[in-house]
Structure formats: structure tokens, C-alpha cells
Enzyme design. Structure first.
Site, PDB file in Angstrom:
ATOM      1  N   ASP A  74      -2.989   0.065  -1.541  1.00 53.33           N
ATOM      2  CA  ASP A  74      -2.650  -1.117  -2.336  1.00 53.33           C
ATOM      3  C   ASP A  74      -2.998  -0.863  -3.647  1.00 53.33           C
ATOM      4  O   ASP A  74      -4.172  -0.263  -3.980  1.00 53.33           O
ATOM      5  CB  ASP A  74      -3.197  -2.361  -1.543  1.00 53.33           C
ATOM      6  CG  ASP A  74      -2.789  -3.773  -2.332  1.00 53.33           C
ATOM      7  OD1 ASP A  74      -1.833  -3.869  -2.897  1.00 53.33           O
ATOM      8  OD2 ASP A  74      -3.709  -4.386  -2.441  1.00 53.33           O
ATOM      9  N   ASP A 125      -3.664  -4.019  -6.411  1.00 54.85           N
ATOM     10  CA  ASP A 125      -4.433  -5.197  -6.739  1.00 54.85           C
ATOM     11  C   ASP A 125      -5.845  -5.308  -5.864  1.00 54.85           C
ATOM     12  O   ASP A 125      -5.294  -5.653  -4.437  1.00 54.85           O
ATOM     13  CB  ASP A 125      -3.624  -6.437  -6.778  1.00 54.85           C
ATOM     14  CG  ASP A 125      -2.551  -6.509  -8.012  1.00 54.85           C
ATOM     15  OD1 ASP A 125      -2.332  -7.294  -8.822  1.00 54.85           O
ATOM     16  OD2 ASP A 125      -1.698  -5.274  -8.097  1.00 54.85           O
TER      17      ASP A 125
END
Length: 212
Positions: free
Chosen positions: A11, A13
Site C-alpha cells: 500500500d 499511504d
């Protein structure tokens, strides 16, 4: 070309990056606190991610594209990001990033860190400003899982040779699809369902999990 030995998909963020980028953009509209609260709820899995994202992006209406220079200046890679990516490459792996965030930021950050491939949402714009809409299909939980599978097929790797790293509820399907799901800097629901939990917010902590 030497075949890849394994694939790591992260991922962006709060995983590859220390920030939640949508909150940085929202600061430019004076709505950072409001969007931060909505993001936290989405990452805990309390609301539907796609619906939440549309609502949060609507709060960005009118932010000038010129503001992205300020946003990019505030984005910080997570501690150990460059060393982790180098370590994956040294072991013959490929690094991918799939994000519910935005290409407008990731297209600058990912290549600078040495990421091999990435996918994210795009923000619609008109007359030099954001319109408050997402341009195209939203990268949600299923989109992340589908991307991991797609990249594994392209690299001719079985899913058992994939590792997914994430922090929020929208990473759970990707983590379930991977051979190893790693909760990093993660919300409680993600920690409960991961194969491995990494507590220190330092991506180098994942290096011992990589195939040798």
C-alpha cells in the site's frame, strides 16, 4: 531478462509513505481535519471505501493543480523505504505499489524510490483545478487484490511467491490473496487477520521475511 523470484506489493499511504496524501491535498482546501477523520474511519473498515473516497474527493473541489507542488514537498517516505526496496531487488524480487491514493503524487514518488510498478486512482480536473471527482474506476479493496494477481501472472509467479504489505481495511483482500500478508503500521482489524504483524514503523523490519 532474469525472471523475478518473488513479488512484494505495498500500500502507499501510511505504508510506503508516512502520510495520508488525501489529507495533504485537503489541507489546500482548508478541509484537512474533516478529511482526516473520514480517512481514519475508512481505514478501520467502518465505512465502504469507494463511497468514502468519493465523499473525501468531493471535499477537494477547486484545489488548483499548482498546489500539488506544495503537496509533493510534504510527502515523506516511511523510514527504511529506499533500503527495503533495494533489499527486495538484491534478492531478485519486484516491488509494486497499489494505492487507494492518487497517481498525481505516486507518479513522482514511486520512481524516485525505485518502485517497479504502481497503480492508483486519478483525480479529475478542469480549468487547472480539481473537479471533486475520481477519473475512472476506483482502486478499492478488490482492485488491490486483482492488481496483485495480475502482476503475479505477468511475472509468471505463483501467488505463494507474493507478499502483500498494508495498514488499512482496504488492504485485507490483497493480503488474503498473497502468499504472505503483512500488517504494517496497521489498524486493529488488519493486525487480527494478517499472517505477520510488524510494529516498528520501519520498512527494513520486513527484510527478514523475504525469500533468500
Amino acid at each position: 531478462m532474469i525472471p523475478a523470484r518473488f513479488l512484494v506489493v505495498l500500500d502507499a499511504d501510511s505504508t510506503l509513505l508516512r502520510n495520508e496524501v488525501i489529507e495533504l491535498i485537503a489541507d489546500e482546501a482548508g478541509r484537512g481535519a474533516e478529511v482526516a477523520a473520514a480517512t481514519e474511519a475508512a481505514m478501520r473498515g467502518e465505512v465502504d471505501f469507494a463511497a468514502s473516497l468519493r465523499t473525501r474527493v468531493a471535499a477537494l473541489t477547486g484545489v488548483p493543480l499548482a498546489a500539488f507542488e506544495r503537496v509533493l514537498a510534504r510527502v515523506e517516505p516511511t523510514l527504511g523505504a529506499s533500503e527495503f526496496i533495494s533489499g527486495v531487488h538484491e534478492r531478485g524480487g519486484v516491488v509494486g505499489v497499489v494505492s487507494g491514493g492518487f497517481h498525481e503524487v505516486l507518479d513522482h514518488i514511486a520512481p524516485a524510490l525505485g518502485v517497479d510498478r504502481w497503480r492508483a486512482n486519478r483525480l479529475a480536473a478542469s480549468d487547472g483545478a480539481l473537479t471533486g471527482a475520481v477519473d475512472g474506476e476506483i482502486v478499492d479493496a478488490e482492485g488491490k487484490a486483482a492488481t496483485l494477481r495480475e502482476w503475479a501472472r505477468a511475472l509468471e509467479l505463483p501467488l505463494s511467491r507474493t507478499i502483500a504489505v498494508g495498514d488499512g481495511a482496504n488492504d485485507l483482500r490483497m493480503m488474503a490473496a498473497a502468499g504472505l500478508g503483512v500488517a504494517f503500521n496497521a489498524k486493529p482489524a488488519v493486525r487480527e487477520r494478517a499472517n505477520v504483524v510488524i510494529d516498528p514503523v520501519d520498512l527494513r523490519e520486513i527484510l527478514p521475511l523475504l525469500p533468500r
